[in-house]
Design a protein around this motif. Sequence first.
Motif, PDB file in Angstrom:
ATOM      1  N   ARG A  75       0.850  -1.192   0.000  1.00  6.37           N
ATOM      2  CA  ARG A  75       0.000   0.000   0.000  1.00  6.37           C
ATOM      3  C   ARG A  75       0.887   1.244   0.000  1.00  6.37           C
ATOM      4  O   ARG A  75       1.732   1.421   0.878  1.00  6.37           O
ATOM      5  CB  ARG A  75      -0.930   0.003   1.216  1.00  6.37           C
ATOM      6  N   THR A  76       0.662   2.107  -0.962  1.00  5.04           N
ATOM      7  CA  THR A  76       1.389   3.368  -1.061  1.00  5.04           C
ATOM      8  C   THR A  76       0.432   4.512  -0.715  1.00  5.04           C
ATOM      9  O   THR A  76      -0.723   4.496  -1.132  1.00  5.04           O
ATOM     10  CB  THR A  76       1.924   3.562  -2.485  1.00  5.04           C
ATOM     11  N   PRO A  77       0.875   5.489   0.112  1.00  4.93           N
ATOM     12  CA  PRO A  77      -0.019   6.600   0.470  1.00  4.93           C
ATOM     13  C   PRO A  77      -0.616   7.265  -0.768  1.00  4.93           C
ATOM     14  O   PRO A  77       0.053   7.416  -1.793  1.00  4.93           O
ATOM     15  CB  PRO A  77       0.913   7.565   1.227  1.00  4.93           C
ATOM     16  N   ALA A  78      -1.884   7.645  -0.639  1.00  5.51           N
ATOM     17  CA  ALA A  78      -2.576   8.286  -1.766  1.00  5.51           C
ATOM     18  C   ALA A  78      -1.875   9.575  -2.162  1.00  5.51           C
ATOM     19  O   ALA A  78      -1.454  10.350  -1.304  1.00  5.51           O
ATOM     20  CB  ALA A  78      -4.033   8.564  -1.383  1.00  5.51           C
ATOM     21  N   GLU A  81       3.720   9.828  -5.749  1.00  5.67           N
ATOM     22  CA  GLU A  81       4.039   9.503  -7.129  1.00  5.67           C
ATOM     23  C   GLU A  81       5.285   8.636  -7.265  1.00  5.67           C
ATOM     24  O   GLU A  81       5.562   8.154  -8.359  1.00  5.67           O
ATOM     25  CB  GLU A  81       4.247  10.805  -7.933  1.00  5.67           C
ATOM     26  N   ARG A  82       6.024   8.429  -6.163  1.00  4.50           N
ATOM     27  CA  ARG A  82       7.245   7.645  -6.272  1.00  4.50           C
ATOM     28  C   ARG A  82       7.526   6.944  -4.944  1.00  4.50           C
ATOM     29  O   ARG A  82       7.214   7.461  -3.866  1.00  4.50           O
ATOM     30  CB  ARG A  82       8.423   8.563  -6.655  1.00  4.50           C
ATOM     31  N   LEU A 102      12.906   0.966  -7.304  1.00  4.61           N
ATOM     32  CA  LEU A 102      12.415   2.332  -7.505  1.00  4.61           C
ATOM     33  C   LEU A 102      11.117   2.231  -8.297  1.00  4.61           C
ATOM     34  O   LEU A 102      11.086   1.644  -9.380  1.00  4.61           O
ATOM     35  CB  LEU A 102      13.438   3.165  -8.287  1.00  4.61           C
ATOM     36  N   ALA A 103      10.041   2.804  -7.739  1.00  3.51           N
ATOM     37  CA  ALA A 103       8.716   2.692  -8.364  1.00  3.51           C
ATOM     38  C   ALA A 103       8.168   4.084  -8.669  1.00  3.51           C
ATOM     39  O   ALA A 103       8.229   4.985  -7.830  1.00  3.51           O
ATOM     40  CB  ALA A 103       7.756   1.929  -7.449  1.00  3.51           C
ATOM     41  N   HIS A 104       7.635   4.222  -9.878  1.00  7.77           N
ATOM     42  CA  HIS A 104       7.039   5.490 -10.321  1.00  7.77           C
ATOM     43  C   HIS A 104       5.583   5.253 -10.693  1.00  7.77           C
ATOM     44  O   HIS A 104       5.266   4.320 -11.434  1.00  7.77           O
ATOM     45  CB  HIS A 104       7.767   6.047 -11.560  1.00  7.77           C
ATOM     46  N   GLU A 114      -0.694   3.222 -13.623  1.00 10.55           N
ATOM     47  CA  GLU A 114       0.025   2.020 -13.217  1.00 10.55           C
ATOM     48  C   GLU A 114       1.340   2.421 -12.579  1.00 10.55           C
ATOM     49  O   GLU A 114       1.734   3.594 -12.606  1.00 10.55           O
ATOM     50  CB  GLU A 114       0.288   1.120 -14.426  1.00 10.55           C
ATOM     51  N   TRP A 115       2.015   1.429 -11.967  1.00 11.29           N
ATOM     52  CA  TRP A 115       3.319   1.643 -11.346  1.00 11.29           C
ATOM     53  C   TRP A 115       4.391   0.975 -12.199  1.00 11.29           C
ATOM     54  O   TRP A 115       4.239  -0.160 -12.627  1.00 11.29           O
ATOM     55  CB  TRP A 115       3.362   1.046  -9.938  1.00 11.29           C
ATOM     56  N   LEU A 116       5.466   1.739 -12.461  1.00 10.86           N
ATOM     57  CA  LEU A 116       6.634   1.187 -13.139  1.00 10.86           C
ATOM     58  C   LEU A 116       7.693   0.921 -12.073  1.00 10.86           C
ATOM     59  O   LEU A 116       8.145   1.837 -11.388  1.00 10.86           O
ATOM     60  CB  LEU A 116       7.162   2.181 -14.180  1.00 10.86           C
ATOM     61  N   VAL A 117       8.082  -0.360 -11.940  1.00 13.59           N
ATOM     62  CA  VAL A 117       9.044  -0.772 -10.915  1.00 13.59           C
ATOM     63  C   VAL A 117      10.326  -1.201 -11.622  1.00 13.59           C
ATOM     64  O   VAL A 117      10.292  -2.024 -12.551  1.00 13.59           O
ATOM     65  CB  VAL A 117       8.485  -1.930 -10.060  1.00 13.59           C
ATOM     66  N   VAL A 118      11.453  -0.604 -11.222  1.00 12.02           N
ATOM     67  CA  VAL A 118      12.737  -0.920 -11.845  1.00 12.02           C
ATOM     68  C   VAL A 118      13.754  -1.266 -10.772  1.00 12.02           C
ATOM     69  O   VAL A 118      13.664  -0.819  -9.618  1.00 12.02           O
ATOM     70  CB  VAL A 118      13.246   0.267 -12.689  1.00 12.02           C
ATOM     71  N   SER A 119      14.755  -2.106 -11.186  1.00 15.06           N
ATOM     72  CA  SER A 119      15.849  -2.470 -10.296  1.00 15.06           C
ATOM     73  C   SER A 119      17.090  -2.722 -11.144  1.00 15.06           C
ATOM     74  O   SER A 119      17.024  -3.444 -12.144  1.00 15.06           O
ATOM     75  CB  SER A 119      15.505  -3.727  -9.492  1.00 15.06           C
TER      76      SER A 119
END
Length: 813
Positions: A75-78, A81-82, A102-104, A114-119
């Motif tokens: 859960r990410t706070p409303a 953005e990142r 790192l998620a955007h 949507e969320w873009l998750v990179v590593s």
Amino acid sequence: MERLPTPPDERPDAPDESDASLEFAYTATATIDEQGTVTGWSEGARRLLGYVPSEVVGRPAARLLADEAAEGARRTPAGKERWSGTLALRHRDGHRVETGLLAHRRSSDGGITEWLVVSAVAGRPRTPAGEALREWTFTQSPDILAIFDTDLRLVGANAGMERALSLTEAEMEGLHLTEIAPYPVSDEAERKMRLALETGEPQYVEAYIRPTGVSPERGWSTSFAPLKDPDGRVCAVCLTAHDRSGEYLARQRMLLLNEAGSRIGTTLDVAHTAQELADVAVPQLADFAAVDLLDLPQQGDEPASAQSPGPVTMRRTALRSVAEESPDSLVAVGDTNVYPALSPPAECLTTGRAALYEMTDSTIAGWAARDPGAAWIREYGTRSVMVVPMRARGITLGVALFSRHRRREPFESDDLLLAEELTARAAVSIHNARRYTRERTTTMTLQRSLLPHTLPDQAALEIASRYLPAGTRAGVGGDWFDVIPLSGARVALVVGDVVGHGIRASATMGRLRTAVRTLADVDLPPDELLTHLDDLVIHLSADEGSGDPAAETAGGIGTTCLYAVYDPVSRRCTLARAGHPPPAVVTPEGAVYFLDVPAGPPLGLGGLPFETFETELPEGSVLALYTDGLLEPRDHDIDEALDKMFSALALPAATLETVCDRVLTSMLTHRPDDDIALLVARTRALHADRVAAWDLASDPAIVAQARKNATDQLEAWGLDDAVFITELMVSELVTNAIRYGHPPIKLRLIHENSTLICEVSDSSSTTPHMRRARTFDEGGRGLLLVAQLSERWGTRHAPVGKTIWAEQSLAAA
């Protein structure tokens, strides 16, 4: 927590080393929708966790977590953005994989969030080549880089630093910055470097550090970063500077354009506008500027054609130089300047294009050799010249010259573009000023022809007037005034204000003034006259509006007017106004007040009545009529304006001319923003010794008695020469009233200076008509005889009945 299955035939091929000496080999990428479902899975993600896309896409991303404690990552706070952090993930074969993520949050073109998750996944150990890259970056960076030790002495400098300061690293090594670049800004820079050493925080210098011989336009903004060892101790400071020359020049040019917008074209004066262009250009853009204009600009709105090659004569209109003294060869402002054929200014006018010249250009050398007026180029030691045509709306106005002799840098192409922009702005203003001057001259000529040149001779009022045209860009307006002699020694005073400015307003004013004079000749009461004038404005508006629906103030809608009639016999003044300011009255004792005349609507609205106001004015009263421009100066409010006007009117004055001057002087501190018409009148009275009246019976036998009464009165006035004609007039007018009118009948004689007025009144409203009698007619010749014997005659209607009057000149009697 449910786990994803781990097929036995697939093993991950991605290393799990976390050593800092490893280089990054690939990036794992995944996309997750707002519900936490995996929607995308890259090859890098497969290498990291071992899952193929078919095993992950469409399933909850939470199943990839290795620990229940990581549940908070679901859960990410409303509104956030990142997100970034380290998570423990479960590999396909079951072992834990801790990795930084790192998620955007992002939105697609279709509106799906949507969320873009990179590593970034490390692969192989760093090689010596990687360390070499770091060193090469320092030495070969185009930016300026330098390292100073704790004593603020230079220990290393890259090629950018060497190029900027024209010094080698060996020449600068061991020196302080104040010793390398001895400028005041270097002292500030060293202070910031010491702060970086003491606080461990980066510091910045907004000023520019520049080497010797470099102009203020070229320099570098500088920052200072503390360099720390592995234990966190600051052991040096890194100076980083970025070349901001282009940005600086762009900002300076933008500031100059903004300044030009507020400084060029502030007036409608051609010479002043040309000088504004020169003042803006020097010294910000050039060291010398001159503006030469053609004496006779090409007329019309069609584009001007290129001039044929040959000498061009222009007039020097503006000049500005950074030099305190100008060369004797320089053409002064106001003098003519003849440019030879093929000289840069002549070529500029021919081609209509701006040009930039260096001193090595043969064109400049040829011009300076052939034209004595170009000797300033050599005497100033000019380095480069720009010649820019002044054109506006296809019309060639002249040229602008710019040169540099004090600054070392020659003009560049961007400078030429800036000069063209400045010149174009000035050219538009000059073109507008010339057009305004022509239109204003035309309008003023028209207006002068429509306003009264001299006030008519009459005995009822002493008159003085003033008319001041507006001094603003709006142009001359449609204010007017008039003095109209009426029958019975009466006088009409008119003041009006047509809305708008320019030729249209002046032409409308002429129409309305003519209409007022025509209606006044019919002797209409003030309220009826304004009603007819209102109808006329409505018709004019309809005519003009049908031809041009967008015509501004068509026909003069909104025009105001004040019409007053003063009778010196009864000393009564009758007034009506259509939206116009009320008149002021000054009593013989010096008291000032407004006449309470009902306002009435402005002309052209239609459907609303006008009301008449009547008052008695003692002999010697002063009546002041004016337009609203007198009460609208921009430096005080309406109440203050009224107080000033009343104070000026109340002061004793020998003549009305003094009253007019005093009113204008006290109320105006500058050219008026709107036209001002001021009409001041002092009342006179015709006493009983100048007026004689008799009531007559409606009997033909009374005609002889009427003739005798008139004869006796003329002899008493000493007007024996006028007896014969007056007897004929009285006989005809009284007979006409008895035959066609109704009692009571009244005869009145008025002796007004060199005029004798004969009036016969009756209670009938029937208007007599003059006609030519036939040979055997017994009547019909009376009014024709009256018209032949009098200077003018007419009929004046009253609320009850009418008056037929005739005037004769005693000088011709």
